[in-house]
Design a protein around this motif. Structure first.
Motif, PDB file in Angstrom:
ATOM      1  N   ALA A  16      40.214  31.043  45.292  1.00 48.65           N
ATOM      2  CA  ALA A  16      41.143  32.214  45.457  1.00 48.65           C
ATOM      3  C   ALA A  16      40.619  33.348  46.390  1.00 48.65           C
ATOM      4  O   ALA A  16      40.027  34.165  46.101  1.00 48.65           O
ATOM      5  N   GLN A  19      42.182  37.085  46.274  1.00 48.22           N
ATOM      6  CA  GLN A  19      41.510  37.745  45.305  1.00 48.22           C
ATOM      7  C   GLN A  19      40.098  38.085  45.353  1.00 48.22           C
ATOM      8  O   GLN A  19      39.519  39.338  45.391  1.00 48.22           O
ATOM      9  N   TRP A 194      45.544  37.795  37.846  1.00 50.29           N
ATOM     10  CA  TRP A 194      44.869  36.721  38.291  1.00 50.29           C
ATOM     11  C   TRP A 194      43.473  36.388  37.154  1.00 50.29           C
ATOM     12  O   TRP A 194      42.975  35.466  37.045  1.00 50.29           O
ATOM     13  N   ARG A 197      43.873  35.474  33.720  1.00 49.53           N
ATOM     14  CA  ARG A 197      44.303  34.005  33.567  1.00 49.53           C
ATOM     15  C   ARG A 197      42.876  33.396  33.847  1.00 49.53           C
ATOM     16  O   ARG A 197      42.610  32.159  33.114  1.00 49.53           O
ATOM     17  N   SER A 198      42.092  33.782  34.876  1.00 47.17           N
ATOM     18  CA  SER A 198      40.784  32.849  35.385  1.00 47.17           C
ATOM     19  C   SER A 198      39.887  32.826  33.759  1.00 47.17           C
ATOM     20  O   SER A 198      39.088  31.901  33.974  1.00 47.17           O
TER      21      SER A 198
END
Length: 399
Positions: A16, A19, A194, A197-198
């Motif tokens: 990612a 991010q 994000w 979710r991660s």
């Protein structure tokens, strides 16, 4: 990236990238407002409150105690209750404490403001390091390098801000850093969807990790980080005083401190990238060993040679910064927050506490005496590195 992937010739890849760079930007702002500005502000605080070197060192002590030494506590909480909201909470406290310190009427209130700012930084770091871990993919050294280089450049920018801005405005100019805190909040909010979710995916991954933690290895690694940080933070905090003693202006002294810290940021990035390809243990040893001659030379050279020595000193002393975070995570693979608190927080803070002793030694024996100490500390760190567990013995725990 584990040893098996290295041997298979798999190219390290980030999971990612966008991010990760956002987190690096927030890390830049956070560290600018704590470990970047507080050491750089010591001469202004000293002048405004008529402090001696020991009292000036106490300001750094309070900052390091709250922002760094307490980080493992926040790391344990982060491991048990991971929550993206720790990051905006940390940035808010960090910005408020710094800006308020510019308007403190008495010394004890100044210490309180510095403590509030430090607590904010301590809350922010473990959760941000977890974010780097989740964004890493197979390029763990590179991921840590990206997020840590943001923090390192934040530290480096502190001394640069002083001659460009704060010397003209005085301590009241710190009020403008409320804008920097707002910018950090914006970046955090962009990352949070994000991140949340991660976190769910990472919980499942953590359950698959096998093996016991390597307690002895982590203790030795923490000692290495303490010695390294005592060297780096001590030089950054007292380098302006050395150059003032040599007849430089405060502006020139702070610019040279920026050079030292910026070189460390470059070293952090390159060292992290290289660590995805070679042994982290031996990269750590080499970085400490090569630091020694530059540390010894620094107080004895002048002119262009002093600039060269200062750059390579900063480059090598911090070239293992990202390496030690990933190495520690390999030793305690289920406790990412705790390890981040130890490597990025406690190790650095415990070294920074030495600034109080450094201040006392400067009062007693002079500024040149304590710069002689900075040649001994990386030597001890290099010796301790030889007793760390090999990376191969730790790989199975993360399989």
């Amino acid at each position: 990236m584990n040893l098996a992937l290295k041997e298979a010739g798999v190219k390290p890849r980030l999971a990612a990238k966008r991010q990760l760079f956002s987190l690096s930007g927030v890390h830049f702002i956070n560290d600018l407002m704590t470990t970047g500005l507080v050491p750089a502000l010591l001469p202004l605080y000293k002048q405004a409150f008529d402090l001696n070197y020991t009292q000036a060192g106490l300001i750094l002590f309070v900052s390091m105690l709250t922002s760094s030494v307490a980080q493992p506590v926040f790391g344990v909480l982060s491991d048990k209750y991971p929550n993206a909201w720790f990051m905006p909470m940390g940035i808010c406290l960090c910005g408020f404490g710094l800006t308020a310190s510019g308007f403190a009427p008495v010394y004890w209130l100044l210490l309180l403001c510095v403590a509030v700012s430090g607590i904010g930084s301590g809350i922010f770091h473990p959760e941000a390091m977890r974010g780097a871990y989740m964004a890493a993919g197979t390029a763990r050294g590179t991921a840590q390098a990206i997020i840590q280089v943001g923090g390192n450049f934040g530290q480096a920018a502190g001394p640069l801000v002083l001659p460009l801005f704060l010397i003209a405005t005085g301590l009241h100019g710190l009020g403008w850093f409320a804008i920097a805190a707002l910018a950090g909040l914006l970046l955090v909010f962009l990352v949070m969807p994000w991140y949340q979710r991660s976190l769910e995916m990472n919980k499942k991954r953590q359950k698959l990790i096998q093996g016991r933690n390597h307690v002895t290895g982590l203790i030795l690694l923490t000692l290495v980080v303490i010695l390294r940080s005592w060297t780096q933070i001590g030089v950054a905090g007292f380098l302006p005083f050395l150059y003032l003693h040599q007849g430089f202006s405060l502006k020139d002294g702070e610019l040279l401190t920026f050079l030292f810290l910026a070189a460390g940021a470059v070293g952090t990035f390159i060292g992290g990238r290289v660590s995805d390809q070679i042994s982290r243990k031996w990269l750590l040893f080499i970085s400490m060993a090569v630091t020694i001659p530059f540390a010894w030379l620094l107080p004895h050279v002048h002119g262009v040679l002093s600039i060269i020595v200062l750059f390579f000193f900063g480059f090598f002393v911090l070239s293992s910064f990202a390496v030690t975070v990933v190495y520690g995570q390999m030793m305690f693979p289920k406790n990412i927050g705790l390890v981040s608190g130890l490597m990025v927080g406690f190790g650095i803070g415990a070294g920074g506490i030495g600034a109080t002793l450094i201040g006392w030694l400067s009062d007693q024996y002079g500024i040149y005496t304590i710069f002689g100490l900075f040649g001994i500390l990386p030597m001890l760190a290099a010796v301790l590195t030889l007793f760390l567990p090999s990376e191969r013995s730790l790989t199975a725990k993360e399989a």
